[in-house]
Design an enzyme around this catalytic site. Structure first.
Site, PDB file in Angstrom:
ATOM      1  N   SER A 133       0.794  -1.234   0.000  1.00  0.00           N
ATOM      2  CA  SER A 133       0.000   0.000   0.000  1.00  0.00           C
ATOM      3  C   SER A 133       0.825   1.282   0.000  1.00  0.00           C
ATOM      4  CB  SER A 133      -0.946   0.006   1.191  1.00  0.00           C
ATOM      5  OG  SER A 133      -0.204   0.049   2.385  1.00  0.00           O
ATOM      6  N   HIS A 185      -5.377  -4.721  -0.120  1.00  0.00           N
ATOM      7  CA  HIS A 185      -5.448  -3.638  -1.113  1.00  0.00           C
ATOM      8  C   HIS A 185      -5.659  -4.131  -2.542  1.00  0.00           C
ATOM      9  CE1 HIS A 185      -4.385  -0.557   1.829  1.00  0.00           C
ATOM     10  NE2 HIS A 185      -3.644  -1.515   2.374  1.00  0.00           N
ATOM     11  N   LYS A 214     -11.785  -1.985   3.217  1.00  0.00           N
ATOM     12  CA  LYS A 214     -11.199  -1.053   2.250  1.00  0.00           C
ATOM     13  C   LYS A 214     -12.116  -0.967   1.025  1.00  0.00           C
ATOM     14  CE  LYS A 214      -6.775  -2.054   4.327  1.00  0.00           C
ATOM     15  NZ  LYS A 214      -6.720  -0.966   5.289  1.00  0.00           N
TER      16      LYS A 214
END
Ligand code: PMP
Length: 396
Positions: free
Chosen positions: A186, A214, A244
């Site tokens: 990330s 991610h 996320k």
């Protein structure tokens, strides 16, 4: 009682952090964490959230959460193994398994405690874990908790991974050996070299664990990094977060049924921490349904990511070598990076400075997370502000 030792410990260490500019000041949001946020009464373009697809504010997720709260209440009332497992939890896990193309899945209260609970449920002091040096803190803590020997390999360096795995194997000291990596890193937005990692793992019989916090919702038609490389049947632990791209909260492991059965009896957060709330679970189910039925949001995310990257590069910024919509803008010097981020803030862009020790010294960056929910007007406005601040600070 006010412990003197505690007082002097805190005073000394807080002062030390503050003097080094490492004390993180938290800005509370007065709005949702969408493409525009409000802080201290000021509206800003938000380039700092992990809400990649804009689902955190999606009306379909909100409606599902409200309906579930009305039916089941706001809390699950117990840990999963007592009587905190509602039909919704079971449905979520079935959906996750289908979405990830695995036999089964287990959901946790967060991605962080998923890594802590899942790694330590399988690995122990007679084992070894090969861990990418840039892996997330929750992986590092999960590895520590397992008491296995942790062997860090150089970031995405397959030769180093192979050499260290071979050495561990040949030593005969370890019963099980695992290789563990983030799917997408990330801080730089680069993708793990999963095909090469799988090759080493197959050669040496390593357990494979991918944290796709991610990559889920972003790569491989939204399914994640493992699908992106066509390796769904080659990775033992497909770990991910629901916090996320999926916009809610929670973590999960998807994998073979026996692995999930084991985690359900040995993972300590599953056994000893109250289950995910019904509202959150219902919203997650809706998010998975949306991702399973359309790739429209991913398309928008990538278009926005590429647009921002091209824009920043065109202005003359160093945007590193990201392979995903995560767009670092590398300033270098730690203090300059913080000043740059503060000036963006004053001008209406919220993009956090990421500096040493989170990233190596001299590679301070302002990290941008464009999302599917940003409009072109917002991104253009952000680029105008970037240019202004870049010129002001003589970076451009
Ligand atoms: N793994 C990675 C790679 C992450 O970036 C994060 C969140 N920063 C986590 C795990 C933890 O996930 P959560 O926020 O859902 O606890």
């Amino acid at each position: 009682m006010d412990s003197k030792i505690l007082q002097s410990f805190l005073k000394e260490n807080l002062a030390d952090l503050k003097s080094k500019g490492l004390y993180n000041v938290i800005d509370p949001l007065e709005s949702s964490n969408g493409p525009l946020i409000k802080i201290c009464g000021k509206e800003m373009i938000n380039l700092s959230s992990n809400n990649y697809l804009g689902l955190a504010t999606d009306p379909r997720l909100k409606a599902a959460a409200i309906e579930a709260i009305n039916k089941y209440g706001v809390g699950a009332g117990a840990v999963r193994t007592i009587n905190g497992t509602m039909e919704l939890h079971v449905k979520l896990e079935e959906k996750l398994a289908a979405f990830k193309h695995t036999e089964a899945a287990i959901a946790f209260q967060s991605g962080f405690n998923c890594n802590m609970g899942a790694i330590s449920a399988v690995m122990d002091k007679d084992d070894a874990i090969l861990s990418d040096e840039l892996n997330h803190a929750s992986i590092i803590d999960g590895c520590r908790l397992s008491r296995a020997k942790v062997i860090a390999y150089k970031h995405s360096d397959i030769a180093d991974l192979r050499a260290k795995s071979l050495q561990a194997k040949k030593s005969g000291l370890y019963k099980k050996i695992m290789v563990i990596t983030d799917g997408v890193f990330s801080m730089d937005g680069d993708i793990a070299k999963l095909p090469e990692i799988v090759e080493v793992a197959e050669e040496l019989d390593l357990i494979t664990y991918v944290d796709d916090a991610h990559g889920s919702g972003v790569l491989g038609d939204g399914v994640g990094t493992v699908k992106h490389f066509g390796l769904s049947d080659k990775i033992d632990f497909q770990m991910g977060t629901l916090s996320k791209a999926l916009g809610v909260i929670g973590g999960y492991v998807a994998g073979k049924k026996e692995l999930i059965d084991w985690l359900k009896v040995r993972s300590r957060p599953f056994l000893f921490s109250t289950a995910l709330t019904p509202g959150d679970v219902a919203a997650c189910i809706t998010a998975i349904d949306i991702l399973s039925n359309s790739t429209e949001l991913q398309k928008r995310l990538w278009e926005n990511g590429n647009y921002l990257k091209e824009g920043l590069k065109g202005l003359g910024f160093n945007i590193g070598a990201s392979q995903t919509p995560i767009t670092p803008c590398i300033i270098g010097d730690e203090i300059q990076t913080q000043i740059f981020s503060r000036k963006l803030y004053e001008n209406g862009v919220y993009a956090k400075a990421i500096i040493f020790p989170t990233v190596p010294k001299g590679t301070g960056r302002v990290r941008n997370m464009p999302t599917a929910a940003h409009t072109r007007v917002m991104l253009d406005q952000a680029l105008v502000i970037y240019r202004k601040v870049g010129l002001e600070m003589k970076i451009l």
